[in-house]
Scaffold this motif. Sequence first.
Motif, PDB file in Angstrom:
ATOM      1  N   TYR A 286     -22.301   3.486 -36.025  1.00 18.12           N
ATOM      2  CA  TYR A 286     -22.981   4.755 -35.736  1.00 18.12           C
ATOM      3  C   TYR A 286     -21.926   5.842 -35.523  1.00 18.12           C
ATOM      4  N   LEU A 287     -21.969   6.893 -36.362  1.00 15.74           N
ATOM      5  CA  LEU A 287     -21.022   7.999 -36.250  1.00 15.74           C
ATOM      6  C   LEU A 287     -21.595   9.057 -35.311  1.00 15.74           C
ATOM      7  N   THR A 288     -20.922   9.272 -34.200  1.00 13.66           N
ATOM      8  CA  THR A 288     -21.347  10.266 -33.221  1.00 13.66           C
ATOM      9  C   THR A 288     -20.122  10.926 -32.618  1.00 13.66           C
ATOM     10  N   ALA A 289     -20.220  12.221 -32.331  1.00 16.67           N
ATOM     11  CA  ALA A 289     -19.091  12.968 -31.781  1.00 16.67           C
ATOM     12  C   ALA A 289     -18.769  12.580 -30.346  1.00 16.67           C
ATOM     13  N   ASP A 290     -19.678  11.888 -29.654  1.00 16.13           N
ATOM     14  CA  ASP A 290     -19.474  11.502 -28.256  1.00 16.13           C
ATOM     15  C   ASP A 290     -18.875  10.107 -28.108  1.00 16.13           C
ATOM     16  N   SER A 291     -18.567   9.444 -29.214  1.00 11.26           N
ATOM     17  CA  SER A 291     -18.056   8.073 -29.131  1.00 11.26           C
ATOM     18  C   SER A 291     -16.619   8.053 -28.619  1.00 11.26           C
ATOM     19  N   THR A 316     -25.447  16.795 -25.375  1.00 12.85           N
ATOM     20  CA  THR A 316     -24.426  15.765 -25.555  1.00 12.85           C
ATOM     21  C   THR A 316     -24.944  14.403 -25.099  1.00 12.85           C
ATOM     22  N   GLY A 317     -24.494  13.369 -25.792  1.00 16.49           N
ATOM     23  CA  GLY A 317     -24.751  11.999 -25.373  1.00 16.49           C
ATOM     24  C   GLY A 317     -26.046  11.393 -25.852  1.00 16.49           C
ATOM     25  N   ILE A 318     -26.868  12.123 -26.612  1.00 12.94           N
ATOM     26  CA  ILE A 318     -28.165  11.570 -27.033  1.00 12.94           C
ATOM     27  C   ILE A 318     -27.966  10.484 -28.078  1.00 12.94           C
ATOM     28  N   SER A 319     -27.185  10.780 -29.121  1.00  9.22           N
ATOM     29  CA  SER A 319     -26.965   9.791 -30.177  1.00  9.22           C
ATOM     30  C   SER A 319     -26.156   8.602 -29.672  1.00  9.22           C
ATOM     31  N   LEU A 320     -25.195   8.856 -28.771  1.00  2.00           N
ATOM     32  CA  LEU A 320     -24.418   7.750 -28.206  1.00  2.00           C
ATOM     33  C   LEU A 320     -25.299   6.826 -27.369  1.00  2.00           C
ATOM     34  N   ALA A 321     -26.193   7.403 -26.575  1.00  2.08           N
ATOM     35  CA  ALA A 321     -27.099   6.583 -25.770  1.00  2.08           C
ATOM     36  C   ALA A 321     -28.056   5.789 -26.661  1.00  2.08           C
ATOM     37  N   HIS A 322     -28.506   6.414 -27.759  1.00  2.00           N
ATOM     38  CA  HIS A 322     -29.390   5.713 -28.698  1.00  2.00           C
ATOM     39  C   HIS A 322     -28.669   4.533 -29.340  1.00  2.00           C
ATOM     40  N   ALA A 323     -27.401   4.730 -29.721  1.00  2.00           N
ATOM     41  CA  ALA A 323     -26.638   3.635 -30.328  1.00  2.00           C
ATOM     42  C   ALA A 323     -26.353   2.524 -29.328  1.00  2.00           C
ATOM     43  N   LYS A 324     -26.068   2.887 -28.075  1.00  2.00           N
ATOM     44  CA  LYS A 324     -25.823   1.868 -27.050  1.00  2.00           C
ATOM     45  C   LYS A 324     -27.083   1.073 -26.749  1.00  2.00           C
ATOM     46  N   ARG A 325     -28.221   1.755 -26.790  1.00  3.04           N
ATOM     47  CA  ARG A 325     -29.478   1.051 -26.569  1.00  3.04           C
ATOM     48  C   ARG A 325     -29.694  -0.024 -27.624  1.00  3.04           C
ATOM     49  N   LEU A 326     -29.281   0.273 -28.860  1.00  6.04           N
ATOM     50  CA  LEU A 326     -29.429  -0.688 -29.958  1.00  6.04           C
ATOM     51  C   LEU A 326     -28.235  -1.643 -30.074  1.00  6.04           C
ATOM     52  N   LYS A 327     -27.233  -1.475 -29.179  1.00  6.52           N
ATOM     53  CA  LYS A 327     -26.046  -2.346 -29.152  1.00  6.52           C
ATOM     54  C   LYS A 327     -25.283  -2.292 -30.468  1.00  6.52           C
ATOM     55  N   LEU A 328     -24.982  -1.066 -30.918  1.00  2.47           N
ATOM     56  CA  LEU A 328     -24.254  -0.846 -32.158  1.00  2.47           C
ATOM     57  C   LEU A 328     -22.869  -0.296 -31.849  1.00  2.47           C
TER      58      LEU A 328
END
Length: 433
Positions: A286-291, A316-328
Amino acid sequence: MKFFNMLLRSIVRRSVFPFAMQNGSKKDLFLTTPQRSFPCRTLILSPALKKQISSSPTEKLDLDGWKNVMRSGMQEEVGEASESEEDSTLAATRELVEMWRLAGKTVPENISEEEIKTLMECSTKSSKKKYLRYLAVKEKVKKANKVKQEKQKEAKRERLEKAKKNDTGELKNTFLLQFWSKSMDKMYNWRTAQAMIFGQPLVFDMAYENYMSRREMENTVNQLMETEGWNRRAVDPFHLHFCNVKVDGPYHKEFVKRYGEAWDNLLVTVTEQSHTDVFPSDKLIYLTADSPNVMKKFEHDKIYIVGSMVDRNIQTGISLAHAKRLKLTTERLPLERYLKWETGAKNLTLDQMIRILLTLKDTGDWLEALKFVPKRKYEAFVDTSFYSKHKTDTGRRTKVFEFSNSQEKVKKPFVENSFRKQTQKKWWIAEES
């Protein structure tokens, strides 16, 4: 008064009791109350009324069915009332727009029913004015483009007429073969169709419709349309996947509105499923600027995911939280390593992201790929000065080395000749002596 009451009672008793003795007890003249032992709510008629209605066994009147019928009638009435209310609100908003137009405010000349509905969704007066101003500017731009196209057509028509009058046709380029737009489209579609079978997948996640306003949704769809165009015109395109697209949802409605009939023929995989259901999780990045993880190189055996979201407020942090929720696994572009970034968030548009990824896929060069980052966001490349200095230093060193070698080559025969001359002089001096 008491005498009249006693007389009335005696008359009623004389007329009712004989009828009751013939047909049953006194209570059979009246309807009995429903008993609790029955599972269904029913009314039981008395034997006297049963004989008058029918001689069939005990009939039961289903009150639940009657209640459903009444409810359906009420729903129809409510639906008609709601439609009338909606028509009245639409008419009221149209009158409001006309009133603002007469007041001299920036309002579009033509407004559709969908735009009126979106105007009704605006909660405040200022937001309604901003939306109408946006529609007015949009309408002016469309009119200006139409006028420009008509002028170009007229100029071309006049040029052709002058050429016909002078009997001098326009010179055509016969050295290079001309490709028509239809043939180019066929070539692009063929490449994209091959990418859908053999190409590397690239996922755009559409799970952010609840985090955007209507204007942000429209901007997102505009960027996705540009993304599809850049990918289709690429030499080695991706296999695009639009995941989490709900049927009749905001994304789907906007796509159908923009593409029209071409939506069904689009060479893109559109699905309601999540990307974790379509692809294995160990292959997804998952490509996100907050990673916190920096992307070092482009991996051709991985499947990259880009979040389809335009947020003017920069949440900030929405896409990162979504990716962490899916364990990616998550990564971000190495912008700080190659660019002198100015103040501001390191968020890029979707069309910029796909151009960067396409360049990385073809060349693997970060300096070439990051040229698609807007220049207003950074001062300069960090490593360009170092690379240019390194090149100039190495060039100077090579030039100095070549010059020194040439000087040595020139000096060697000169030394040899001078030594010969000296020996020759000595030889002549020796003969004379």
